[in-house]
Design a protein around this motif. Sequence first.
Motif, PDB file in Angstrom:
ATOM      1  N   SER A   1       1.186  -0.993   0.351  1.00 24.29           N
ATOM      2  CA  SER A   1       0.128  -0.071  -0.158  1.00 24.29           C
ATOM      3  C   SER A   1       0.837   1.404   0.151  1.00 24.29           C
ATOM      4  CB  SER A   1      -0.888   0.298   1.009  1.00 24.29           C
ATOM      5  OG  SER A   1      -1.932  -1.130   1.559  1.00 24.29           O
ATOM      6  N   ASP A   2       0.356   2.628  -0.732  1.00 20.64           N
ATOM      7  CA  ASP A   2       1.420   3.503  -1.024  1.00 20.64           C
ATOM      8  C   ASP A   2      -0.378   4.750  -1.040  1.00 20.64           C
ATOM      9  OD1 ASP A   2       0.471   3.765  -3.306  1.00 20.64           O
ATOM     10  OD2 ASP A   2       2.671   2.894  -4.110  1.00 20.64           O
ATOM     11  N   SER A   3       0.030   5.890  -1.437  1.00 20.64           N
ATOM     12  CA  SER A   3      -0.993   6.844  -1.199  1.00 20.64           C
ATOM     13  C   SER A   3      -1.646   6.764  -2.485  1.00 20.64           C
ATOM     14  CB  SER A   3      -0.223   8.532  -1.841  1.00 20.64           C
ATOM     15  OG  SER A   3       0.560   8.078  -2.951  1.00 20.64           O
ATOM     16  N   LYS A   4      -1.186   5.940  -3.881  1.00 24.77           N
ATOM     17  CA  LYS A   4      -1.742   5.563  -4.759  1.00 24.77           C
ATOM     18  C   LYS A   4      -2.907   4.358  -4.766  1.00 24.77           C
ATOM     19  CE  LYS A   4      -0.011   8.353  -8.278  1.00 24.77           C
ATOM     20  NZ  LYS A   4       0.965   8.270  -9.860  1.00 24.77           N
ATOM     21  N   ARG A   5      -1.939   3.297  -3.803  1.00 23.21           N
ATOM     22  CA  ARG A   5      -3.105   1.755  -3.975  1.00 23.21           C
ATOM     23  C   ARG A   5      -2.698   1.463  -2.544  1.00 23.21           C
ATOM     24  NH1 ARG A   5      -0.949  -3.658  -6.786  1.00 23.21           N
ATOM     25  NH2 ARG A   5      -3.148  -4.930  -5.988  1.00 23.21           N
TER      26      ARG A   5
ATOM     27  N   THR B   1     -26.178   5.209  -1.844  1.00 19.31           N
ATOM     28  CA  THR B   1     -24.056   5.398  -1.958  1.00 19.31           C
ATOM     29  C   THR B   1     -24.004   3.816  -2.667  1.00 19.31           C
ATOM     30  OG1 THR B   1     -24.311   4.764   0.513  1.00 19.31           O
ATOM     31  CG2 THR B   1     -24.311   6.827   0.078  1.00 19.31           C
ATOM     32  N   ALA B   2     -22.591   4.076  -2.357  1.00 21.07           N
ATOM     33  CA  ALA B   2     -21.970   2.685  -2.929  1.00 21.07           C
ATOM     34  C   ALA B   2     -20.240   2.815  -2.538  1.00 21.07           C
ATOM     35  CB  ALA B   2     -21.931   2.361  -4.912  1.00 21.07           C
ATOM     36  N   ILE B   3     -19.169   2.063  -2.615  1.00 14.53           N
ATOM     37  CA  ILE B   3     -17.764   2.002  -1.496  1.00 14.53           C
ATOM     38  C   ILE B   3     -17.227   3.067  -2.654  1.00 14.53           C
ATOM     39  CG2 ILE B   3     -18.270  -0.160  -1.037  1.00 14.53           C
ATOM     40  CD1 ILE B   3     -16.372  -1.067  -2.976  1.00 14.53           C
ATOM     41  N   LEU B   4     -16.541   3.755  -1.602  1.00 12.23           N
ATOM     42  CA  LEU B   4     -15.145   4.404  -2.564  1.00 12.23           C
ATOM     43  C   LEU B   4     -14.647   3.891  -3.460  1.00 12.23           C
ATOM     44  CD1 LEU B   4     -14.513   7.699  -2.663  1.00 12.23           C
ATOM     45  CD2 LEU B   4     -12.917   6.811  -0.656  1.00 12.23           C
ATOM     46  N   GLY B   5     -13.176   2.296  -3.025  1.00 11.98           N
ATOM     47  CA  GLY B   5     -12.612   1.607  -3.301  1.00 11.98           C
ATOM     48  C   GLY B   5     -11.452   2.638  -3.282  1.00 11.98           C
ATOM     49  N   PRO B   6     -10.412   1.456  -3.791  1.00  5.02           N
ATOM     50  CA  PRO B   6      -9.202   2.301  -3.622  1.00  5.02           C
ATOM     51  C   PRO B   6      -8.576   2.993  -5.103  1.00  5.02           C
ATOM     52  CG  PRO B   6      -9.194  -0.356  -4.317  1.00  5.02           C
ATOM     53  CD  PRO B   6     -10.582   0.521  -4.693  1.00  5.02           C
ATOM     54  N   PHE B   7      -9.219   3.649  -5.860  1.00  5.15           N
ATOM     55  CA  PHE B   7      -8.539   4.713  -6.732  1.00  5.15           C
ATOM     56  C   PHE B   7      -9.357   6.164  -6.580  1.00  5.15           C
ATOM     57  CE2 PHE B   7      -8.637   0.097  -8.488  1.00  5.15           C
ATOM     58  CZ  PHE B   7      -7.350  -0.206  -8.312  1.00  5.15           C
ATOM     59  N   PHE B   8      -9.448   6.409  -5.543  1.00  2.00           N
ATOM     60  CA  PHE B   8     -10.338   7.949  -5.511  1.00  2.00           C
ATOM     61  C   PHE B   8      -8.942   8.732  -5.272  1.00  2.00           C
ATOM     62  CE2 PHE B   8     -10.977  11.500  -2.727  1.00  2.00           C
ATOM     63  CZ  PHE B   8     -11.700  11.887  -3.293  1.00  2.00           C
ATOM     64  N   ARG B   9      -8.958   9.354  -6.076  1.00  2.81           N
ATOM     65  CA  ARG B   9      -8.026  10.329  -5.932  1.00  2.81           C
ATOM     66  C   ARG B   9      -7.788  11.770  -4.956  1.00  2.81           C
ATOM     67  NH1 ARG B   9      -2.879  11.023 -11.087  1.00  2.81           N
ATOM     68  NH2 ARG B   9      -2.687  12.573  -9.753  1.00  2.81           N
TER      69      ARG B   9
ATOM     70  N   LEU C   1      -7.589  -0.420 -16.353  1.00  2.00           N
ATOM     71  CA  LEU C   1      -6.411  -0.248 -15.457  1.00  2.00           C
ATOM     72  C   LEU C   1      -7.267   1.442 -14.913  1.00  2.00           C
ATOM     73  CD1 LEU C   1      -3.161  -1.620 -16.540  1.00  2.00           C
ATOM     74  CD2 LEU C   1      -4.617  -2.344 -14.165  1.00  2.00           C
ATOM     75  N   TYR C   2      -7.131   1.884 -13.938  1.00  2.00           N
ATOM     76  CA  TYR C   2      -7.073   2.966 -13.336  1.00  2.00           C
ATOM     77  C   TYR C   2      -6.034   3.612 -14.236  1.00  2.00           C
ATOM     78  CZ  TYR C   2     -11.695   2.200 -11.583  1.00  2.00           C
ATOM     79  OH  TYR C   2     -13.320   2.272 -11.425  1.00  2.00           O
ATOM     80  N   GLU C   3      -5.931   5.329 -13.953  1.00  3.82           N
ATOM     81  CA  GLU C   3      -4.460   6.052 -14.779  1.00  3.82           C
ATOM     82  C   GLU C   3      -3.365   6.136 -13.835  1.00  3.82           C
ATOM     83  OE1 GLU C   3      -3.372   8.821 -13.224  1.00  3.82           O
ATOM     84  OE2 GLU C   3      -5.043   9.197 -11.635  1.00  3.82           O
ATOM     85  N   GLN C   4      -4.110   5.530 -12.635  1.00  2.00           N
ATOM     86  CA  GLN C   4      -2.149   5.399 -11.790  1.00  2.00           C
ATOM     87  C   GLN C   4      -2.107   4.122 -11.537  1.00  2.00           C
ATOM     88  OE1 GLN C   4      -5.184   5.776 -10.100  1.00  2.00           O
ATOM     89  NE2 GLN C   4      -6.277   6.410  -8.403  1.00  2.00           N
ATOM     90  N   GLN C   5      -2.801   3.464 -11.900  1.00  4.31           N
ATOM     91  CA  GLN C   5      -2.294   2.115 -11.779  1.00  4.31           C
ATOM     92  C   GLN C   5      -1.452   1.924 -13.543  1.00  4.31           C
ATOM     93  OE1 GLN C   5      -6.368  -0.382 -11.721  1.00  4.31           O
ATOM     94  NE2 GLN C   5      -5.058  -1.694 -10.560  1.00  4.31           N
ATOM     95  N   ASP C   6      -1.639   2.670 -14.213  1.00  7.57           N
ATOM     96  CA  ASP C   6      -1.278   2.958 -16.027  1.00  7.57           C
ATOM     97  C   ASP C   6       0.255   3.220 -16.766  1.00  7.57           C
ATOM     98  OD1 ASP C   6      -1.035   2.052 -18.770  1.00  7.57           O
ATOM     99  OD2 ASP C   6      -3.424   1.998 -18.739  1.00  7.57           O
ATOM    100  N   PRO C   7       0.514   3.254 -16.432  1.00  8.02           N
ATOM    101  CA  PRO C   7       1.823   3.635 -16.742  1.00  8.02           C
ATOM    102  C   PRO C   7       2.063   4.787 -18.388  1.00  8.02           C
ATOM    103  CG  PRO C   7       2.824   2.238 -16.542  1.00  8.02           C
ATOM    104  CD  PRO C   7       1.420   2.045 -15.884  1.00  8.02           C
ATOM    105  N   ASP C   8       0.656   4.042 -18.766  1.00  3.32           N
ATOM    106  CA  ASP C   8       0.712   4.519 -20.982  1.00  3.32           C
ATOM    107  C   ASP C   8      -0.612   5.432 -20.401  1.00  3.32           C
ATOM    108  OD1 ASP C   8       3.126   2.893 -21.894  1.00  3.32           O
ATOM    109  OD2 ASP C   8       1.505   1.484 -21.407  1.00  3.32           O
TER     110      ASP C   8
ATOM    111  N   TYR D   1     -14.022  -4.331 -15.367  1.00  5.25           N
ATOM    112  CA  TYR D   1     -12.284  -4.808 -15.202  1.00  5.25           C
ATOM    113  C   TYR D   1     -12.328  -5.839 -14.453  1.00  5.25           C
ATOM    114  CZ  TYR D   1     -12.647  -1.183 -11.121  1.00  5.25           C
ATOM    115  OH  TYR D   1     -13.199  -0.383 -10.622  1.00  5.25           O
ATOM    116  N   PRO D   2     -11.004  -6.476 -13.836  1.00  4.98           N
ATOM    117  CA  PRO D   2     -10.847  -7.280 -12.648  1.00  4.98           C
ATOM    118  C   PRO D   2     -10.017  -6.297 -11.780  1.00  4.98           C
ATOM    119  CG  PRO D   2      -8.680  -7.164 -14.535  1.00  4.98           C
ATOM    120  CD  PRO D   2      -9.925  -6.489 -14.458  1.00  4.98           C
ATOM    121  N   VAL D   3     -10.392  -6.317 -10.144  1.00  6.36           N
ATOM    122  CA  VAL D   3      -9.725  -5.917  -9.224  1.00  6.36           C
ATOM    123  C   VAL D   3      -8.032  -6.341  -9.101  1.00  6.36           C
ATOM    124  CG1 VAL D   3     -11.675  -5.718  -7.584  1.00  6.36           C
ATOM    125  CG2 VAL D   3     -10.337  -7.381  -7.987  1.00  6.36           C
TER     126      VAL D   3
END
Length: 297
Positions: A65-69, A102-110, A162-169, A197-199
Amino acid sequence: MADHVYDATFTDRVVDAMGPKTNPRLRQLMAGFIRHMHDFARENELTVDEWMAAVQMINWAGQMSDSKRNEGQLLCDVIGLESLVDEITYKVAAESDRPTATAILGPFFRADTMARQNGDSIVTGVDDGEMAFMHGQVLDYKTKKPIPGTVVEVWQASTNGLYEQQDPDQVEHNLRGRFTTDDNGRYWFYCLRPTPYPVPGDGPAGKLLELMDRHPYRPAHIHIFATHDGYKPLVTQIFDRKDPYLTDDSVFAVKESLIVDFVPREGDPKASLELNYDVKLMADEPTGQFLAKDAIT
Ligand code: BEZ
Ligand code: FE
């Protein structure tokens, strides 16, 4: 050993070890947690090896885990815990004259999502997706009046899953944006029709899914986070009715009232689909609800 008798006072002694300065709500939560964990261990005759495997999984989640994951959150997601806590926290019936569910935030909010202008596209560099024009009004669910100046943040995965923070491209902030409603409470922008998409499968949450013989897919969705002073912040997701995983979400977040229909859009060279989605907010009346962060900070 079948005739082993556990020390009947053990769990009480652990719970009672909490001192008088413990915050009352924290005491309640920790006592419940300790009792359930001890009962779970006794009922399942949990072995040291099994317990250590779980500890290592939690440690692995922390190391990834870090600030992006947020792998700890993802672990909770695959066992339905974030969805359950979301339901408990916002016990709002999903009826038409109710606020948006409501629904869950999930880990990809910035938290630092870039501001965009209404009418902008959040899509860069995707040539295998269907473009959609998404628009709607943010309303007070009781008065039905529009709420100008609402900040509407949206984010979605790309067609490669992929969300942008998972994908260098992908360019920074691709497929996300922070919009502000106009004088009529309206927002509008271009996005992709979302795709399933897959988690992420490269950490303990993926490993756990594999061990439980489960697939990792989430049904196609767009995340929404709407905020305005004086209203309860709304964290939600909307789901494409045509998605095959609607009844089998790997993180159990789908609610009937959050299922939407993309319809054909005529005469717009920028999008072949349209989604009209109104967001209904609830005025923020003080509830006296306990905030866990107050207890642990
Ligand atoms: C998401 O919707 O982005 C998400 C939610 C839970 C786990 C993984 C992803
Ligand atoms: Fe998502």
